[in-house]
Design an enzyme around this catalytic site. Structure first.
Site, PDB file in Angstrom:
ATOM      1  CG  HIS A 112     -71.248  10.049  56.234  1.00  0.00           C
ATOM      2  ND1 HIS A 112     -71.378   8.847  56.891  1.00  0.00           N
ATOM      3  CD2 HIS A 112     -71.423  11.014  57.173  1.00  0.00           C
ATOM      4  CE1 HIS A 112     -71.630   9.068  58.164  1.00  0.00           C
ATOM      5  NE2 HIS A 112     -71.659  10.377  58.370  1.00  0.00           N
ATOM      6  CG  LEU A 113     -65.268  10.170  51.805  1.00  0.00           C
ATOM      7  CD1 LEU A 113     -63.826   9.710  51.698  1.00  0.00           C
ATOM      8  CD2 LEU A 113     -65.412  11.596  51.282  1.00  0.00           C
ATOM      9  CE  LYS A 114     -66.170   3.729  49.186  1.00  0.00           C
ATOM     10  NZ  LYS A 114     -65.614   3.626  47.833  1.00  0.00           N
ATOM     11  CG  ASN A 115     -74.944   8.986  51.781  1.00  0.00           C
ATOM     12  OD1 ASN A 115     -75.432   9.931  51.173  1.00  0.00           O
ATOM     13  ND2 ASN A 115     -75.666   8.142  52.476  1.00  0.00           N
TER      14      ASN A 115
END
Lengths: 338, 321
Positions: B101-104
């Site tokens: 989950h890179l955008k979290n």
């Protein structure tokens, strides 16, 4: 307000783009009004943690489009109030924890709807209660604000706090000078600002930092030439703006970059004609809404910031936006004075 | 997997359904069945302040379905502390999750909370702290292989440097070098280098020692400019350094002239060099030359900002007066 993406795609229904793109006001109004009829979709609950932000984005977009009454006022207020907590903060949706981000959106919605009276009617002394929730999140040593009781700091929260408090007329509850000093400590070698001291310059954070200095009337502290140079350097040959060097363009930066330039009176340093054209290419002219860039799915976040960007450039058919508050200018004049 | 309703472990809990603000609300919240059920159990355990192993599993389940739900993260952290869990084990779950989950950014706030708690239990001089930092740095390097400009990860890395006094830690500059070798245009990496070298509490001063450092950093940026002259990051970096040491831009006139020259107006290799040259001319009171350089930018090399370049040229009139 749902944040579900689509159904439309920006620029998707314009196989041969005409030279003169028109803003499809009615389509965008219909798109925003339709958002809450899509509750059966998978994505709807995934965006619950942003619900109150989404409502602010949708409502503001409708105001800028000249359809301020398109959402039922009393239902909007009821939903906002259902997100209020005993400590005076608001959460994204009922049952979530209160947080600065949603408290700010709640105050913006209530101010837009001229509903501070309704807030008082729901909660005796409600305005002051909200203001005290915000004020209590300030770290009195550094001037920064936490987003919630958990201590995460970000120049965004400082901006949210001052924005909401100035709408409530309660700036005196916090140490404004310390906040200003903190923003100054976030100024970078390249002229921009980041989330904290030394953090990479980012157009969104610049908007919040310059916003703080605008609200506190301390724009004299900004190196306007250096910042204006960095901001105008965000424009790419296709007219769109990016948020950091060597990143892709995105409609939302039309607002973060554009409003920052407007606040320091340098909006004319970019090619506004090309930017307007880029924003209009991101709209879905059939189903309504704006996407981050042509060909992608539309959503309400990019819709409001695309419209607000057009408004900064005085595009016909869009009401004037206030570059600090991202709310209609006439409403800001009413609430905080011209 | 059976739902919570059929699981004997949860039979003592009466799930609490969502209250979404009265009848027929504007922003009613609809859920998928699975998520909806898990959330109703979370509401129920939160209402009675339960912190237990099954609550930890429940928060993992919900975070997995919706990682942006900040309330669940906060409740999980509370549960970990209340149960006095071995916090180092949290990374077995958190690391693969962060890589997915890179955008979290809740992940990073959670990580910050956990590391802070681990550190507060250790002596600052303990080798365990060094190990923990090394593991953090290794993990951040892995994150950057997925997205080398991730703002959350860079912010976290800066916090780590400041919190554990890593200003002189070789790994920090090595990590930047490594990323810039892969992509010399990575502005985040340039910013981190500036942060580590000049953003430190005892930032280099205008001394002989400071000037050695200044030259080292200018050389570093110069090498990057030779790879990609139109990359604005190293140009900004050099300007930042000169301004830090209050040095005139003319220090790098020969560098700028290599990539832009008024004698060869058709062979400008970098608009940034041309602008720099114009400013150096202005410093040297060669106002005509400065004006010509900005004309070139407005007309040929960066016409989208022609009004900015023309404004700069107009300022020369003020300078001349």
């Amino acid at each position: 307000m749902s944040l579900v993406a689509g159904p439309g795609r920006g620029g998707h229904h314009q196989p041969a783009l005409p030279d003169e793109l028109e803003l499809c006001v009615e389509k965008h109004v219909a798109y925003i009004k339709s958002l809450d009829t899509r509750k059966d979709e998978y994505e709807y609950w995934l965006t619950e943690h942003l619900r109150l932000n989404g409502l602010y984005w949708g409502l503001t977009a409708l105001h800028l489009l000249g359809h301020p009454d398109a959402l039922p006022r009393s239902e909007v207020i009821d939903f906002v109030m259902s997100c209020m907590h005993d400590n005076g903060g608001f959460s994204a949706a009922p049952g979530h924890d209160p947080h600065m981000l949603y408290t700010c959106s709640a105050v913006q919605i209530l101010a837009t709807l001229d509903a501070f009276g309704d807030l008082e009617a729901h909660v005796n002394g409600g305005k002051e209660k909200v203001a005290r929730y915000i004020a209590n999140l300030q770290d009195r040593d550094t001037g920064t604000f936490n987003g919630d009781g958990w201590g995460e700091k970000d120049t965004r929260f400082l901006f949210n706090a001052l924005l909401a408090l100035s709408l409530l007329g309660m700036m005196h509850l916090v140490d404004v000078q310390k906040g200003v000093e903190y923003v100054q400590s976030c100024a970078n070698f390249d002229g921009g600002y980041g989330t904290g001291p030394g953090a990479e310059s980012h157009a969104g954070q610049i908007y919040t930092c310059v916003g703080v200095l605008s609200i506190t009337k301390r724009l004299d502290l900004v190196d306007k030439e250096k910042l204006g140079a960095w901001l105008s350097d965000r424009q790419l040959p296709n007219g769109g703006l990016n948020g950091r060097p060597e990143k892709k363009e995105d409609v939302c930066y039309s607002w973060w970059v554009g409003s920052s330039l407007a606040m320091i009176d340098r909006l004319h340093w970019i090619d506004q004609e090309k930017l307007s054209k880029f924003i209009l290419q991101c709209q879905d002219s059939e189903l309504g809404g704006f996407a981050d860039r042509p060909g992608d799915m539309v959503d309400v976040f990019h819709t409001v910031f695309g419209l607000a960007g057009l408004s900064l450039m005085k595009h016909p058919g869009v009401r004037e936006v206030d570059p600090i508050y991202c709310m209609p200018k006439d409403i800001i004049n009413r609430v905080v004075g011209g | 997997m059976p739902g919570y309703g059929e699981d004997p472990e949860w039979s003592d809990i009466v799930p609490l359904p969502q209250d979404d603000g009265g009848p027929n609300p504007l922003a009613a919240i609809a859920y998928s069945d699975e998520y909806s059920e898990a959330m109703s159990y979370l509401r129920a355990v939160m209402a009675k302040n339960e912190f237990s192993e099954r609550v930890l599993r429940l928060t993992e389940d919900i975070i997995d379905m919706n990682p942006a739900h900040y309330t669940v993260w906060l409740y999980r952290a509370k549960a970990l502390f209340t149960l006095h869990k071995d916090l180092r084990k949290e990374f077995d779950w958190l690391n693969p999750f962060a890589l997915r989950h890179l955008k979290n950014y809740q992940i990073w706030h959670h990580r910050h909370t956990i590391i802070e708690a681990l550190a507060s239990d250790l002596d600052e001089k303990s080798p365990k702290i060094d190990n923990m930092i090394r593991e953090e740095q290794d993990f951040l390097d892995r994150m950057f292989t997925k997205d080398a400009k991730n703002y959350h990860v860079w912010s976290y890395r800066q916090w780590l440097v400041e919190r554990f006094n890593l200003w002189d830690c070789e790994e920090e500059r090595e990590a930047v070098d490594d990323l810039l070798r892969k992509d010399v245009r990575n502005n985040s990496a340039w910013n981190h280098r500036y942060y580590v070298v000049f953003g430190r509490p005892n930032a280099p001063k205008n001394t002989t020692e400071g000037h050695v450092l200044m030259q080292r950093e200018i050389n570093y940026a110069e090498a990057a400019i030779r790879i990609a002259p139109q990359n604005q990051s190293p140009w900004n970096y050099i300007r930042g350094i000169l301004s830090h040491f209050q040095q005139p831009l003319s220090n790098i006139k020969s560098l700028a002239s290599e990539f832009a020259s008024l004698e060869k107006p058709d062979e400008v290799k970098s608009s940034h060099a041309l602008d720099l040259l114009a400013e150096i001319y202005k410093e040297e009171r060669q106002l005509d030359c400065a004006g010509k350089a900005w004309d070139l930018l407005a007309q040929k090399y960066d016409p989208i900002r022609s009004r900015y370049w023309m404004w700069k040229k107009e300022q020369l009139g003020t300078a001349a007066a």
